[in-house]
Motif scaffolding. Structure first.
Motif, PDB file in Angstrom:
ATOM      1  N   MET A 174      -2.751  38.285  12.557  1.00 11.73           N
ATOM      2  CA  MET A 174      -2.321  38.204  11.166  1.00 11.73           C
ATOM      3  C   MET A 174      -1.212  37.159  10.974  1.00 11.73           C
ATOM      4  O   MET A 174      -1.107  36.550   9.917  1.00 11.73           O
ATOM      5  N   VAL A 175      -0.382  37.006  12.015  1.00  6.81           N
ATOM      6  CA  VAL A 175       0.647  35.962  11.943  1.00  6.81           C
ATOM      7  C   VAL A 175      -0.032  34.607  11.753  1.00  6.81           C
ATOM      8  O   VAL A 175       0.422  33.763  10.983  1.00  6.81           O
ATOM      9  N   MET A 176      -1.134  34.450  12.473  1.00  2.00           N
ATOM     10  CA  MET A 176      -1.852  33.178  12.392  1.00  2.00           C
ATOM     11  C   MET A 176      -2.502  33.006  11.032  1.00  2.00           C
ATOM     12  O   MET A 176      -2.582  31.895  10.513  1.00  2.00           O
ATOM     13  N   VAL A 177      -2.964  34.111  10.465  1.00  3.66           N
ATOM     14  CA  VAL A 177      -3.571  34.021   9.140  1.00  3.66           C
ATOM     15  C   VAL A 177      -2.515  33.553   8.128  1.00  3.66           C
ATOM     16  O   VAL A 177      -2.778  32.684   7.298  1.00  3.66           O
ATOM     17  N   GLU A 178      -1.331  34.129   8.236  1.00  2.00           N
ATOM     18  CA  GLU A 178      -0.245  33.699   7.333  1.00  2.00           C
ATOM     19  C   GLU A 178       0.013  32.208   7.485  1.00  2.00           C
ATOM     20  O   GLU A 178       0.131  31.467   6.512  1.00  2.00           O
ATOM     21  N   LYS A 179       0.097  31.787   8.726  1.00  2.00           N
ATOM     22  CA  LYS A 179       0.377  30.381   9.000  1.00  2.00           C
ATOM     23  C   LYS A 179      -0.754  29.488   8.486  1.00  2.00           C
ATOM     24  O   LYS A 179      -0.527  28.446   7.877  1.00  2.00           O
ATOM     25  N   PHE A 180      -1.962  29.946   8.732  1.00  2.00           N
ATOM     26  CA  PHE A 180      -3.164  29.228   8.276  1.00  2.00           C
ATOM     27  C   PHE A 180      -3.080  29.017   6.776  1.00  2.00           C
ATOM     28  O   PHE A 180      -3.288  27.920   6.259  1.00  2.00           O
ATOM     29  N   PHE A 181      -2.747  30.088   6.071  1.00  2.00           N
ATOM     30  CA  PHE A 181      -2.706  29.995   4.624  1.00  2.00           C
ATOM     31  C   PHE A 181      -1.567  29.096   4.152  1.00  2.00           C
ATOM     32  O   PHE A 181      -1.742  28.293   3.232  1.00  2.00           O
ATOM     33  N   ASP A 182      -0.409  29.214   4.783  1.00  2.00           N
ATOM     34  CA  ASP A 182       0.729  28.388   4.357  1.00  2.00           C
ATOM     35  C   ASP A 182       0.443  26.905   4.538  1.00  2.00           C
ATOM     36  O   ASP A 182       0.759  26.090   3.665  1.00  2.00           O
ATOM     37  N   GLN A 183      -0.178  26.573   5.661  1.00  2.00           N
ATOM     38  CA  GLN A 183      -0.518  25.162   5.889  1.00  2.00           C
ATOM     39  C   GLN A 183      -1.533  24.690   4.856  1.00  2.00           C
ATOM     40  O   GLN A 183      -1.404  23.606   4.285  1.00  2.00           O
ATOM     41  N   TYR A 184      -2.502  25.534   4.625  1.00  2.00           N
ATOM     42  CA  TYR A 184      -3.540  25.200   3.655  1.00  2.00           C
ATOM     43  C   TYR A 184      -2.928  25.033   2.265  1.00  2.00           C
ATOM     44  O   TYR A 184      -3.223  24.084   1.543  1.00  2.00           O
ATOM     45  N   PHE A 185      -2.052  25.938   1.907  1.00  2.00           N
ATOM     46  CA  PHE A 185      -1.421  25.886   0.595  1.00  2.00           C
ATOM     47  C   PHE A 185      -0.620  24.596   0.434  1.00  2.00           C
ATOM     48  O   PHE A 185      -0.608  23.981  -0.634  1.00  2.00           O
ATOM     49  N   ALA A 186       0.047  24.184   1.518  1.00  2.00           N
ATOM     50  CA  ALA A 186       0.807  22.933   1.460  1.00  2.00           C
ATOM     51  C   ALA A 186      -0.132  21.753   1.194  1.00  2.00           C
ATOM     52  O   ALA A 186       0.168  20.883   0.371  1.00  2.00           O
ATOM     53  N   GLU A 187      -1.282  21.761   1.849  1.00  2.00           N
ATOM     54  CA  GLU A 187      -2.266  20.677   1.624  1.00  2.00           C
ATOM     55  C   GLU A 187      -2.743  20.669   0.167  1.00  2.00           C
ATOM     56  O   GLU A 187      -2.822  19.623  -0.469  1.00  2.00           O
ATOM     57  N   VAL A 188      -3.066  21.866  -0.321  1.00  2.00           N
ATOM     58  CA  VAL A 188      -3.582  21.966  -1.686  1.00  2.00           C
ATOM     59  C   VAL A 188      -2.528  21.500  -2.688  1.00  2.00           C
ATOM     60  O   VAL A 188      -2.822  20.737  -3.608  1.00  2.00           O
ATOM     61  N   THR A 189      -1.294  21.959  -2.488  1.00  2.00           N
ATOM     62  CA  THR A 189      -0.216  21.583  -3.408  1.00  2.00           C
ATOM     63  C   THR A 189      -0.092  20.073  -3.472  1.00  2.00           C
ATOM     64  O   THR A 189       0.012  19.494  -4.554  1.00  2.00           O
ATOM     65  N   GLU A 190      -0.139  19.454  -2.306  1.00  2.00           N
ATOM     66  CA  GLU A 190      -0.015  18.002  -2.270  1.00  2.00           C
ATOM     67  C   GLU A 190      -1.154  17.346  -3.052  1.00  2.00           C
ATOM     68  O   GLU A 190      -0.933  16.445  -3.866  1.00  2.00           O
ATOM     69  N   HIS A 191      -2.349  17.840  -2.817  1.00  2.00           N
ATOM     70  CA  HIS A 191      -3.522  17.272  -3.492  1.00  2.00           C
ATOM     71  C   HIS A 191      -3.414  17.436  -5.017  1.00  2.00           C
ATOM     72  O   HIS A 191      -3.662  16.498  -5.773  1.00  2.00           O
ATOM     73  N   LEU A 192      -3.029  18.643  -5.444  1.00  2.00           N
ATOM     74  CA  LEU A 192      -2.974  18.892  -6.885  1.00  2.00           C
ATOM     75  C   LEU A 192      -1.860  18.069  -7.536  1.00  2.00           C
ATOM     76  O   LEU A 192      -2.025  17.551  -8.640  1.00  2.00           O
ATOM     77  N   HIS A 193      -0.732  17.933  -6.831  1.00  2.00           N
ATOM     78  CA  HIS A 193       0.343  17.107  -7.382  1.00  2.00           C
ATOM     79  C   HIS A 193      -0.095  15.652  -7.502  1.00  2.00           C
ATOM     80  O   HIS A 193       0.233  14.971  -8.468  1.00  2.00           O
TER      81      HIS A 193
END
Lengths: 199, 244
Positions: free
Chosen positions: B118-137
């Motif tokens: 689950m720690v990895m899932v959190e990390k997976f999501f945070d990294q993914y979210f950072a990518e998405v945020t960058e793309h949307l910005h």
């Protein structure tokens, strides 16, 4: 048949034939997602995003592109290929397909052929569903350790092409495409430990 | 072409009926900035009231109902404004509502299900979210501003100060697939991550992921099949101004 929608791509220059095929599938009791692509070249980009069960292709498009076609077909071992025949084609040309449909076939015959191909296809999958082969596990381990396709190929003494095909199978079996997602999978299934993962 | 059991949206249908059949259309209204209290208004009435062209509204609504946009609809340059508004509002929905909600569910699931993955899932999501945020910005700040500038130029019929070497083609290349990792996460939750009394929270998390995926999928189709071709058209129009 399972309840899953079958994803079918039609590559056919004639709109009349495409629309006809589409109508036949739409009016059947089976559930198909049908998409039309214009050219063979569009397949690689498309299949990165969606897994395709069956490609229905006009042999006309393959005539002068046999090499391209073979490369594409070999890179997609999970998909089946059906030719739409509406004039005389050389037998050798048609041998690249798993099956052929003639435009004079009845709608029922066409649907039952498609279903047969899909079912057959699912039997293939069933046998090794979720079960990773030893080679796939090796590829998975190297992948999660941060190796590129080229590095994996070198270490296992196989071609990059084979590595890519193992990776495709991995994604197909697990439903996970990204390396970071596959890493989580590998930890959950005890293929690697979290210590391996922390560099 | 995804087949659908939903009705094909036509101008004379009441919006409230459409929503009863496919509640996701509420998101469409919200992205267009239209009040959810639609009363008995028909699609046509809503279009007249809001100034959104019928062709555009129908294409979007039908995308939500699973129909590919018809290739015969001609969009006008004036349609770009509501399109950009729609896409911008969708970004707000992702960044301020949907992603934080998913992040919260993951954290809650981790409280119950303490396995190390689950720690990895959190990390997976945070990294993914950072990518998405960058793309949307990037889309908000570069692409949409660029489209607004194009619109100004087209309206004043003057090829003003456009960035020299930018075209919507650059954006097309930038346009990476942000749906893939949602699919990965869904499959991890549905197929692989063992459960530990986390049924409820896992279900909430999955529902949330499905909702996000539904909207993102339409978002991508709008960008690829409607926005980009229209922007290419306006680019062409402006290049003819240059020549004169």
């Amino acid at each position: 048949m399972t309840n899953r929608n079958h994803h079918i791509v039609i590559i056919e220059p004639s709109s009349v034939i495409y629309e006809g095929m589409f109508a036949i599938m739409e009016n059947s009791d089976e559930r198909f997602n049908v998409v039309r692509l214009e050219k063979l070249d569009e397949i690689p980009a498309y299949t990165l995003r969606k897994a395709v069960d069956i490609f229905i292709v006009s042999p006309v498009l393959i005539q002068n592109n046999l090499k391209t076609f073979n490369t594409i077909r070999d890179s997609l071992p999970q998909s089946k290929w059906i030719g739409i025949v509406y004039s005389y084609f050389d037998q050798q040309q048609l041998s690249v397909f798993d099956e052929t449909i003639s435009i004079y076939d009845t709608p029922d015959a066409i649907i039952s052929l498609i279903c047969r191909v899909v079912e057959h296809h699912e039997d293939d999958e069933q046998g090794n569903k979720e079960r990773l082969t030893e080679r796939e596990i090796e590829v998975l381990k190297l992948l999660t350790a941060g190796n590129s396709n080229k590095e994996i190929a070198d270490q296992l003494n196989i071609s990059i092409h084979t590595v890519i095909s193992h990776r495709k199978n991995l994604s197909q079996k697990t439903g996970i495409k990204s390396v970071s997602g596959l890493t989580i999978y590998a930890v959950v299934k005890n293929i690697i430990t979290l210590d391996n993962f922390r560099e | 072409m995804v087949q659908t059991k939903k009705m094909y949206v036509l101008p004379a249908v009441k919006m409230s009926e459409l929503i009863s059949e496919n509640p996701y259309l509420m998101l469409m209204l919200e992205h267009f900035g239209i009040d959810l209290v639609v009363g008995d208004k028909t699609v046509r009435e809503l279009c007249t009231e809001t100034g959104i062209s019928e062709g555009l509204f129908l294409s979007f609504a039908n995308l939500f109902n699973g129909f590919q946009p018809s290739t015969t609809v001609q969009y006008s340059f004036a349609d770009l404004k509501p399109i950009i508004l729609f896409l911008k509002n969708s970004h707000l929905y992702y960044l301020e509502e949907k992603y934080p909600q998913i992040r919260k569910y993951i954290a809650q699931m981790f409280e119950i299900n303490e396995q190390s993955a689950m720690v990895m899932v959190e990390k997976f999501f945070d990294q993914y979210f950072a990518e998405v945020t960058e793309h949307l910005h990037y889309e908000d700040q570069v692409v949409f501003n660029y489209v607004n500038k194009l619109l100004e130029c087209a309206e004043t019929k003057q090829a003003g100060n456009l960035p020299d070497n930018y075209s919507v083609r650059v954006y097309q290349e930038h346009h990476d697939d942000i749906e893939e990792k949602i699919e990965d996460l869904k499959n991890l939750l549905l197929k692989h991550l063992p459960s530990h009394n986390d049924q409820q929270i896992r279900r909430k998390l999955l529902f949330s992921l499905f909702e996000l995926e539904y909207d993102l999928n339409i978002h991508t189709q709008i960008e690829d099949t409607i926005l980009i071709p229209l922007v290419e058209k306006i680019e062409q129009f402006i290049s003819t101004l240059h020549d004169k």
